[in-house]
Design an enzyme around this catalytic site. Structure first.
Site, mmCIF file in Angstrom:
data_model
loop_
_atom_site.group_PDB
_atom_site.id
_atom_site.type_symbol
_atom_site.label_atom_id
_atom_site.label_comp_id
_atom_site.label_asym_id
_atom_site.label_seq_id
_atom_site.Cartn_x
_atom_site.Cartn_y
_atom_site.Cartn_z
ATOM 1 N N CYS A 101 -10.983 -52.976 -31.668
ATOM 2 C CA CYS A 101 -11.595 -54.204 -32.188
ATOM 3 C C CYS A 101 -10.824 -54.739 -33.380
ATOM 4 C CB CYS A 101 -13.055 -53.940 -32.562
ATOM 5 S SG CYS A 101 -13.263 -52.576 -33.714
ATOM 6 N N GLY B 24 -19.369 -52.965 -30.084
ATOM 7 C CA GLY B 24 -19.056 -53.519 -28.769
ATOM 8 C C GLY B 24 -18.742 -54.996 -28.852
ATOM 9 N N VAL C 175 -19.148 -59.210 -28.661
ATOM 10 C CA VAL C 175 -20.049 -60.176 -29.287
ATOM 11 C C VAL C 175 -21.221 -60.482 -28.355
ATOM 12 C CG1 VAL C 175 -20.263 -62.528 -30.148
ATOM 13 C CG2 VAL C 175 -18.218 -61.194 -30.681
ATOM 14 N N GLU D 193 -20.898 -53.899 -35.211
ATOM 15 C CA GLU D 193 -19.442 -53.983 -35.341
ATOM 16 C C GLU D 193 -18.950 -54.544 -34.024
ATOM 17 O OE1 GLU D 193 -15.786 -53.426 -34.847
ATOM 18 O OE2 GLU D 193 -16.125 -51.257 -34.960
ATOM 19 N N LYS E 58 -26.304 -43.182 -27.146
ATOM 20 C CA LYS E 58 -25.968 -43.537 -25.774
ATOM 21 C C LYS E 58 -24.478 -43.858 -25.724
ATOM 22 C CE LYS E 58 -25.377 -46.472 -22.988
ATOM 23 N NZ LYS E 58 -24.203 -46.692 -22.042
ATOM 24 N N ASN F 165 -13.732 -47.182 -26.447
ATOM 25 C CA ASN F 165 -12.346 -47.125 -26.932
ATOM 26 C C ASN F 165 -12.109 -46.004 -27.939
ATOM 27 O OD1 ASN F 165 -13.944 -48.543 -28.805
ATOM 28 N ND2 ASN F 165 -12.196 -49.715 -29.556
ATOM 29 N N GLU G 91 -10.796 -62.786 -27.761
ATOM 30 C CA GLU G 91 -10.395 -61.381 -27.863
ATOM 31 C C GLU G 91 -9.978 -60.877 -26.488
ATOM 32 O OE1 GLU G 91 -11.989 -57.404 -30.082
ATOM 33 O OE2 GLU G 91 -13.442 -58.488 -28.872
ATOM 34 N N GLU H 213 -19.647 -49.692 -42.225
ATOM 35 C CA GLU H 213 -19.573 -48.278 -41.904
ATOM 36 C C GLU H 213 -18.412 -47.678 -42.685
ATOM 37 O OE1 GLU H 213 -20.903 -47.408 -37.627
ATOM 38 O OE2 GLU H 213 -19.808 -49.294 -37.438
#
Length: 496
Positions: free
Chosen positions: A300, A244, A246, A266, A191, A168, A400, A477
Site C-alpha cells: 500500500c 485493505g 478503499v 489503513e 480474520k 500482502n 492504485e 499504527e
C-alpha cells in the site's frame, strides 16, 4: 535441529506437500473444525497451483470466536501488565526461534521472496517485543482541581478487537495490530485474507504456547463476505483494525456504524517518490527501484509514482530501467529478486491497468506484460514495469495498481513537485531525495502524507507511527501511537 527454509523448500519441491500446517480455526486455545466442514484451497503463487486447504468460516464460527474472546477478555484485562509483558516477550522469542518455518510458509502462501519473508518474520517478533515493553507503561495522569477534589485518569482496554489481515503482509500486519491490542489487555478475533490464511493460525498457536490464555486470541479463516463481514458487524466488537482497499474499507465503515464501533483504517496509496535535481542520483535510483518492486509492488505504501525534475530525468531513468531489467523473477523459495503476484485474479487486474495505459498511448519503457517463471514456466508473474512521463490526470497516476508498475511524472521545480505529489486522492507515504536540508523540510511539511522519509524511502520502522490521510485511511499504527486505538481513557474524581 531446526530446519532452514531452504531445507523445507527442497522437501516441498520434491513432494508438493507441506508438513505441520494447521487445520481448522484457532478458537479458545485450540484448533477446531469449521461449523460446516467446508474447505477452501490456498495457492502457491509461484507455481499457480493449490498446495493446502483450510476451513471456510462463517457467521457461526465468528460467533463462537467472539464468545471465546469474551471469556478471554475477563482474564486478560485483569492480568498484571508486567505479566502481559513477560508473555509477549516469550512470544517474540518463540517467533525468532521458529522463524524459518514461518518465513517458509509466508513465502509459499504469499508469493514474495524468502528474503522478504524473513524480514517480515523479524518485524513480527520485534512488534511483540516493542509492545511488550509498553504493556506496563500505560499510565494515566492526575488532574489538579484544587482542595477537596482528587481526580485522575486511567487507561483501560477497549474490549474485544477485530483484525482483518491483508494478503500482502500477512505475518507482519498480524503483529502490527495484534501486539498492541494484547499489550493493552484486549482480546482479539482475527480474520486473515483468504489467499494467505496460514501464518495467522501458526502465530495464534505459538502465542498460546507462550502463555496467552485461551480465548484471548482467536483466528477464523474464510472469505471476506462469509467471515469478515459478520465479524465487523458483531455487536460485541469494540474496535476494528482493517488493512485493505478503499472500497472494502468504506464497506467496513458502513458495517461498523450501527454499533458505533471504533475503527483504524489503513487503505490504499499512490505514494510519490520525489527526486530533485540536486539529489544523489544513484541513491535515488536504488530508492525508486525498491520502493516499487519490493514484494512485486504489492504494498500500500509503495513508491508507485516517481516525481523527477526534468534536468535529471533522462540520466535517472536510464539507470533505473537498466536495474529494473536486471531483476530476476522467480519462485520466492529460490534466489529470485522479485517474487510472484499473490493470485491469478490480481495478476489480471494489474495486466488490465497496464493494457489500458498502453491503449491510451502511455509510453511503457520497460516491462508491461504478465509472464511466467523462466525456470518452471509456471506461476503468476508480472514484469517490472515503468511508464514514462505520465499526465497528472491519467489513471496510471490516479488509481492504485498494486503491482510492479512505476509511473514517472516530470516537473520543472520544487513547487511543481509539491503540487504533483499532492494531486491524488491518497496521502499515505512520500519519499524525498535531495542534498538540500531546507528543501527536504519544505517538501516534507507541504506534502500531504502520514509518513515522509528523506533519502531512504523505507526509512523508519516499528517505532515510527504509520498511517494515512484522505482516502488512505485514518488512525495510526506502529510506534507508541499504535497502542492508543486499543485503550480508552476513564476519568475518576473524588470529593473528600
Amino acid at each position: 535441529m531446526t530446519r532452514t527454509a531452504e531445507d523445507l523448500a527442497k522437501a516441498y519441491f520434491a513432494t508438493g506437500a507441506v508438513e505441520e500446517l494447521p487445520s481448522g480455526h484457532f478458537i479458545h486455545g485450540a484448533f477446531v473444525p469449521g461449523s460446516t466442514g467446508d474447505m477452501l484451497e490456498s495457492d502457491d503463487p509461484g507455481l499457480a497451483r493449490a498446495f493446502a486447504s483450510f476451513s471456510a468460516g462463517n457467521a457461526d464460527d465468528i460467533a463462537q470466536a467472539v464468545e471465546s474472546a469474551e471469556k478471554g477478555l475477563a482474564v486478560w484485562r485483569d492480568t498484571p501488565p508486567a505479566k502481559r509483558c513477560q508473555i509477549l516477550n516469550r512470544a517474540a522469542a518463540l517467533i525468532r526461534e521458529r522463524g524459518e518455518y514461518l518465513a517458509f510458509v509466508e513465502t509459499l502462501d504469499s508469493g514474495k521472496t524468502l528474503v522478504e519473508a524473513r524480514g517480515d518474520v523479524q518485524s513480527c517478533a520485534r512488534f511483540f517485543e516493542y509492545y511488550a515493553g509498553a504493556a506496563d507503561k500505560l499510565e494515566g495522569s492526575s488532574i489538579p482541581l484544587g482542595p477537596g477534589l482528587t481526580s485522575w485518569t486511567e487507561r483501560e482496554p477497549v474490549g474485544i478487537t477485530a483484525h482483518i489481515i491483508p494478503w500482502n503482509y500477512p505475518t507482519s500486519t498480524f503483529a502490527r495490530g495484534i501486539a498492541p491490542a494484547l499489550a493493552a489487555g484486549c482480546a482479539v478475533v482475527a480474520k486473515p485474507a483468504e489467499t494467505t490464511p496460514f501464518t495467522a493460525l501458526i502465530l495464534a498457536q505459538w502465542l498460546h504456547e507462550a502463555g496467552v490464555p485461551a480465548g484471548v486470541l482467536n483466528v477464523v479463516t474464510g472469505l471476506g463476505q462469509d467471515a469478515g463481514a459478520p465479524l465487523v458487524r458483531h455487536p460485541s466488537i469494540a474496535h476494528v483494525t482493517f488493512t485493505g482497499s478503499v472500497t472494502t474499507g468504506v464497506g467496513v465503515m458502513q458495517a461498523a456504524a450501527p454499533n458505533v464501533t471504533r475503527l483504524t483504517l489503513e487503505l490504499g496509496g499512490k505514494s510519490p517518490l520525489v527526486a530533485l535535481a540536486d539529489c544523489d542520483l544513484d541513491r535515488a535510483v536504488d530508492g525508486a527501484l525498491w520502493a516499487i518492486f519490493s514484494n512485486a509492488g504489492q504494498i500500500c505504501s509503495a513508491g508507485s509514482r516517481l516525481v523527477v525534475e526534468r534536468s535529471i530525468h533522462d540520466e535517472l531513468l536510464e539507470k533505473l530501467i537498466a536495474k529494473a531489467r536486471a531483476l530476476k523473477l522467480g519462485h520466492g523459495l529460490t534466489t529470485a529478486d522479485v517474487g510472484a503476484i499473490n493470485s491469478g485474479l490480481h495478476l489480471g487486474r494489474i495486466a488490465g491497468h497496464v493494457d489500458a495505459a498502453r491503449a491510451r498511448g502511455c509510453r511503457i519503457v520497460t516491462g508491461g506484460q504478465a509472464t511466467l517463471d523462466p525456470e518452471t514456466g509456471a506461476g503468476w508473474f508480472f514484469e517490472p514495469t515503468i511508464i514514462d512521463d505520465v499526465a497528472a490526470t491519467d489513471p496510471a497516476i490516479q488509481e492504485e495498481i498494486f503491482g510492479p508498475v512505476l509511473a514517472v511524472q516530470v516537473v520543472d521545480n520544487e513547487e511543481e513537485a509539491i503540487a504533483i505529489a499532492n494531486a491524488t486522492e491518497y496521502g499515505l507515504v512520500a519519499g524525498i531525495y535531495t542534498r538540500d536540508v531546507g528543501k527536504a523540510l519544505r517538501l516534507a511539511r507541504s506534502i500531504d502524507a502520514g509518513q515522509v522519509t528523506v533519502n531512504d524511502y523505507w526509512a523508519g520502522g516499528i517505532e515510527v507511527p504509520f498511517g494515512g490521510n484522505r482516502k488512505s485511511g485514518f488512525g495510526r499504527e506502529k510506534g507508541l501511537e499504535g497502542i492508543d486505538a486499543y485503550t480508552r481513557t476513564k476519568a475518576i474524581t473524588i470529593r473528600h
